[in-house]
Design a protein around this motif. Sequence first.
Motif, short mmCIF file in Angstrom:
data_model
loop_
_atom_site.label_atom_id
_atom_site.label_comp_id
_atom_site.label_asym_id
_atom_site.label_seq_id
_atom_site.Cartn_x
_atom_site.Cartn_y
_atom_site.Cartn_z
N LEU A 11 0.83 -1.20 0.00
CA LEU A 11 0.00 0.00 0.00
C LEU A 11 0.87 1.26 0.00
CD1 LEU A 11 -2.75 -1.11 2.52
CD2 LEU A 11 -3.05 -0.75 0.06
N ARG A 12 1.96 1.24 0.78
CA ARG A 12 2.87 2.38 0.81
C ARG A 12 3.40 2.66 -0.60
NH1 ARG A 12 6.29 0.30 3.97
NH2 ARG A 12 5.42 1.02 5.94
N GLN A 13 3.84 1.62 -1.29
CA GLN A 13 4.35 1.78 -2.65
C GLN A 13 3.26 2.29 -3.61
OE1 GLN A 13 7.70 1.85 -1.72
NE2 GLN A 13 7.63 1.58 -3.91
N HIS A 14 2.05 1.81 -3.43
CA HIS A 14 0.93 2.26 -4.26
C HIS A 14 0.76 3.77 -4.11
CE1 HIS A 14 -3.07 1.82 -6.21
NE2 HIS A 14 -3.33 2.91 -5.49
N LYS A 43 -0.16 7.25 8.37
CA LYS A 43 -0.17 8.58 8.96
C LYS A 43 0.74 8.62 10.19
CE LYS A 43 -4.74 10.20 7.51
NZ LYS A 43 -6.11 10.56 7.97
N ALA A 44 0.74 7.54 10.97
CA ALA A 44 1.60 7.46 12.15
C ALA A 44 3.08 7.46 11.76
CB ALA A 44 1.27 6.22 12.97
N GLU A 45 3.39 7.01 10.53
CA GLU A 45 4.76 7.03 10.01
C GLU A 45 5.13 8.42 9.49
OE1 GLU A 45 5.40 4.07 7.01
OE2 GLU A 45 4.68 2.45 8.29
N GLY A 46 4.15 9.33 9.42
CA GLY A 46 4.42 10.68 8.99
C GLY A 46 3.90 11.05 7.62
N PHE A 47 3.21 10.13 6.96
CA PHE A 47 2.63 10.43 5.66
C PHE A 47 1.37 11.27 5.84
CE2 PHE A 47 5.13 6.67 4.76
CZ PHE A 47 5.70 6.97 3.55
N ASN A 60 -24.33 5.25 -1.36
CA ASN A 60 -23.53 4.82 -0.21
C ASN A 60 -22.17 5.54 -0.24
OD1 ASN A 60 -25.40 2.78 0.71
ND2 ASN A 60 -24.84 1.70 -1.16
N PRO A 61 -21.79 6.13 0.89
CA PRO A 61 -20.52 6.87 0.91
C PRO A 61 -19.31 5.94 1.00
CG PRO A 61 -21.53 6.93 3.06
CD PRO A 61 -22.51 6.23 2.15
N TYR A 62 -18.20 6.40 0.41
CA TYR A 62 -16.92 5.71 0.54
C TYR A 62 -15.81 6.74 0.42
CZ TYR A 62 -16.55 5.88 -4.58
OH TYR A 62 -16.47 6.29 -5.89
N ALA A 63 -14.65 6.38 0.93
CA ALA A 63 -13.51 7.31 0.94
C ALA A 63 -12.52 6.93 -0.15
CB ALA A 63 -12.82 7.28 2.29
N GLU A 64 -11.93 7.97 -0.76
CA GLU A 64 -10.82 7.79 -1.68
C GLU A 64 -9.62 8.49 -1.05
OE1 GLU A 64 -10.41 8.24 -6.34
OE2 GLU A 64 -10.43 10.19 -5.33
N TYR A 65 -8.53 7.76 -0.88
CA TYR A 65 -7.33 8.28 -0.24
C TYR A 65 -6.27 8.57 -1.29
CZ TYR A 65 -9.47 6.28 3.93
OH TYR A 65 -10.34 5.96 4.94
N ARG A 66 -5.56 9.69 -1.10
CA ARG A 66 -4.44 10.06 -1.98
C ARG A 66 -3.36 10.67 -1.09
NH1 ARG A 66 -3.68 10.77 -7.27
NH2 ARG A 66 -5.88 10.60 -7.75
N LEU A 67 -2.14 10.24 -1.33
CA LEU A 67 -1.01 10.77 -0.57
C LEU A 67 -0.80 12.23 -0.92
CD1 LEU A 67 1.25 9.92 1.40
CD2 LEU A 67 2.65 9.43 -0.60
N ARG A 68 -0.78 13.07 0.10
CA ARG A 68 -0.55 14.50 -0.11
C ARG A 68 0.94 14.80 -0.17
NH1 ARG A 68 -2.40 18.07 4.60
NH2 ARG A 68 -4.25 16.82 4.27
N MET A 69 1.68 14.21 0.75
CA MET A 69 3.12 14.44 0.77
C MET A 69 3.81 13.30 1.49
SD MET A 69 3.06 17.53 3.57
CE MET A 69 4.78 17.86 3.52
N ARG A 70 5.09 13.18 1.21
CA ARG A 70 5.87 12.14 1.87
C ARG A 70 6.09 12.48 3.34
NH1 ARG A 70 10.53 9.62 -1.64
NH2 ARG A 70 9.24 8.73 -3.24
N ARG A 71 6.77 11.60 4.00
CA ARG A 71 7.04 11.78 5.42
C ARG A 71 7.68 13.13 5.71
NH1 ARG A 71 9.67 5.95 6.88
NH2 ARG A 71 9.10 5.25 4.85
N VAL A 72 7.31 13.66 6.83
CA VAL A 72 7.91 14.90 7.31
C VAL A 72 8.80 14.51 8.48
CG1 VAL A 72 7.45 17.15 8.31
CG2 VAL A 72 5.88 16.21 6.63
#
Length: 73
Positions: A11-14, A43-47, A60-72
């Motif tokens: 998932l991280r690589q995705h 998120k706990a890793e900083g993403f 029916n509601p569902y969430a779509e997730y997209r990485l905003r930025m890499r780890r800080v």
Amino acid sequence: MATNPTKISRLRQHFLSGRSLTQLEAIGLYGAFRLAARVHQLKAEGFKFDTVMKADPMGNPYAEYRLRMRRVR
């Protein structure tokens, strides 16, 4: 013998590849039934993530997730 990557690492690589992901896609692509929990781990890793709430054709509601930025760090 090569070890299989964990679901969280796949998932991280995705997300690092710039693609978004929904729960249904996570099940089909990675067998990940608890996407929100894995996103929480990342998120706990900083993403940082953007979450867009959508609705399927039945409303029916569902969430779509997209990485905003890499780890800080």
